[in-house]
Write an enzyme that holds these catalytic residues in place. Sequence first.
Site, short mmCIF file in Angstrom:
data_model
loop_
_atom_site.label_atom_id
_atom_site.label_comp_id
_atom_site.label_asym_id
_atom_site.label_seq_id
_atom_site.Cartn_x
_atom_site.Cartn_y
_atom_site.Cartn_z
N GLU A 52 9.42 7.86 -17.04
CA GLU A 52 8.05 8.36 -17.21
C GLU A 52 7.52 7.98 -18.59
O GLU A 52 6.35 7.61 -18.74
CB GLU A 52 8.03 9.87 -17.03
CG GLU A 52 8.31 10.28 -15.60
CD GLU A 52 8.59 11.77 -15.46
OE1 GLU A 52 7.74 12.47 -14.92
OE2 GLU A 52 9.65 12.23 -15.93
N HIS A 112 0.84 -1.21 0.00
CA HIS A 112 0.00 0.00 0.00
C HIS A 112 0.87 1.26 0.00
O HIS A 112 0.44 2.30 0.49
CB HIS A 112 -0.93 0.05 1.22
CG HIS A 112 -1.69 -1.21 1.45
ND1 HIS A 112 -2.98 -1.40 0.99
CD2 HIS A 112 -1.35 -2.37 2.07
CE1 HIS A 112 -3.40 -2.61 1.33
NE2 HIS A 112 -2.42 -3.23 1.98
N LYS A 156 16.79 20.80 -11.57
CA LYS A 156 16.05 19.57 -11.83
C LYS A 156 16.86 18.49 -12.54
O LYS A 156 17.68 18.76 -13.40
CB LYS A 156 14.80 19.86 -12.70
CG LYS A 156 13.71 20.63 -12.01
CD LYS A 156 13.12 19.94 -10.79
CE LYS A 156 12.18 18.82 -11.13
NZ LYS A 156 10.96 19.29 -11.79
N SER A 210 15.43 20.53 -16.74
CA SER A 210 14.28 21.39 -16.96
C SER A 210 14.77 22.65 -17.66
O SER A 210 15.86 23.14 -17.37
CB SER A 210 13.64 21.74 -15.62
OG SER A 210 12.94 22.96 -15.72
#
Length: 467
Positions: free
Chosen positions: A289, A155, A282, A276
């Site tokens: 992704e 979970h 970043k 970025s």
Amino acid sequence: MTLWGGRFKENLDKVAWQLNSSLPFDQRMALQDICCSEVWADGLQRAGILTEGEHQEILRGLQEVRSEFQNKKFKFAGSDEDIHTAIERRLAEVTGPVAGKLHSGRSRNDQVATDFRLWIIQTLPELDSYLAGLQAVLIDRAETDMEILMPGYTHLQRAQPILLSHWWLSHFWPLQRDRERFAQMVGHLAALPLGSGALAGSTFQVDRKALSSSLGFATITKNSLDAVSDRDFVAEFLFNASLTGIHLSKLAEAIVLFTTSEFGFFELADAFSTGSSLMPQKKNPDVFELTRGKAGTLLGLLTGLMTTLKGLPSTYDKDLQEDKIPVFAAFDTLAAILPVISGALETIKTNPVKMSAAIDPSMMATDLADYLVMKGIAFREAHTIAGKAVQAAADEGIHLDKLSIKKYQNLSPVIEDDVYEVFNPKKSVERRNVSGGTAPEAVKIQLAKAKSVQAILHYQMVQTRCQ
Ligand code: ARG
């Protein structure tokens, strides 16, 4: 001029032509189409439709067309509707009128079904090598990261300590099943449709079994109506690709999460992370992704094909032409993702300090209950006692390992000083020494098994007529 223009007074409208044409995508099956034509020519010769001279002429012509494709010299004509007509048109230019005999007893319906099966059969080993490549990286990581402990989650809540190696290998086995599933497809794929004609079978006595073995197929299809319309193998391929995508997505999601500053378990190598345009600090896990995103795209390809098949009546319908784009796209997607994920995981840096810092003593609450079980208490009661210990520690704002022996003995008189050993995460992991468990001994056995199954070859190279 089309190959079917005889009964028409007018040409097909330009826009209708474009819709009808499959050449932009089915040209990927050019070499398979040539192979199938070669064995069909053999069959026609043995059936007495081609003389030996005509047969040789056609084979010579096909060989020439093949070299044009191999040397990227083949020129498509505006009148080529699909790869089958393009090759037949070119063959006629190379050999003259004898080429017109090749299509005797054959239809593009049995031709395309055969070409497509052959394309997938020939492509599976390449796909397998990408999957095996990623598996090899996971095996390497499991081997090097053997000493590292990390929190295991259910979970997405901290659950029990595990070995990082065990976690790496948890992503190995789904890929093993994927490889096996792709290999099992061959049983259905390797049935030859050629000889089924448009739908009812060929009038010429072509020995289909001989054609089947020349092409390296295991058998022939049993019903011509089914043979020209069966696209189960396409659905199977897309399902297998989607499930592989889902497995990769699960792995990708974990990496995305574990590379956040909040977790900091892993750090991607610069070569596999992106920046970025606005925020200089970043370091983004784009490749993971995209892997997660493409799993959705793969599932869409399967859904699209299944929806197309659902509405169809028996035998060939032009809707079936829609089957190639999703298969090529699914293959290309996996072929793009797998090497990238392999490279990224090969170079990812682990942070064992952060991983072990994330293991808190409450994660050994199950071990506390198991300790009580070993002292003769029923598990249900042990669970309640351990739960009360968790509560008592929380009330005092301390961890389980800091709760006094007095407090423990108030909860249960069977508890002794040795209870504190329960909270050592390394020992907790070692205790799970069941096969398939996270104990180092069990993981080493698992690793050896992983290595041996990873090395199994799923495809034998069969020498065929067209190599
Ligand atoms: N390009 C077609 C396809 O991919 C080949 C079969 C055409 N058959 C036909 N009857 N029009 O499905």
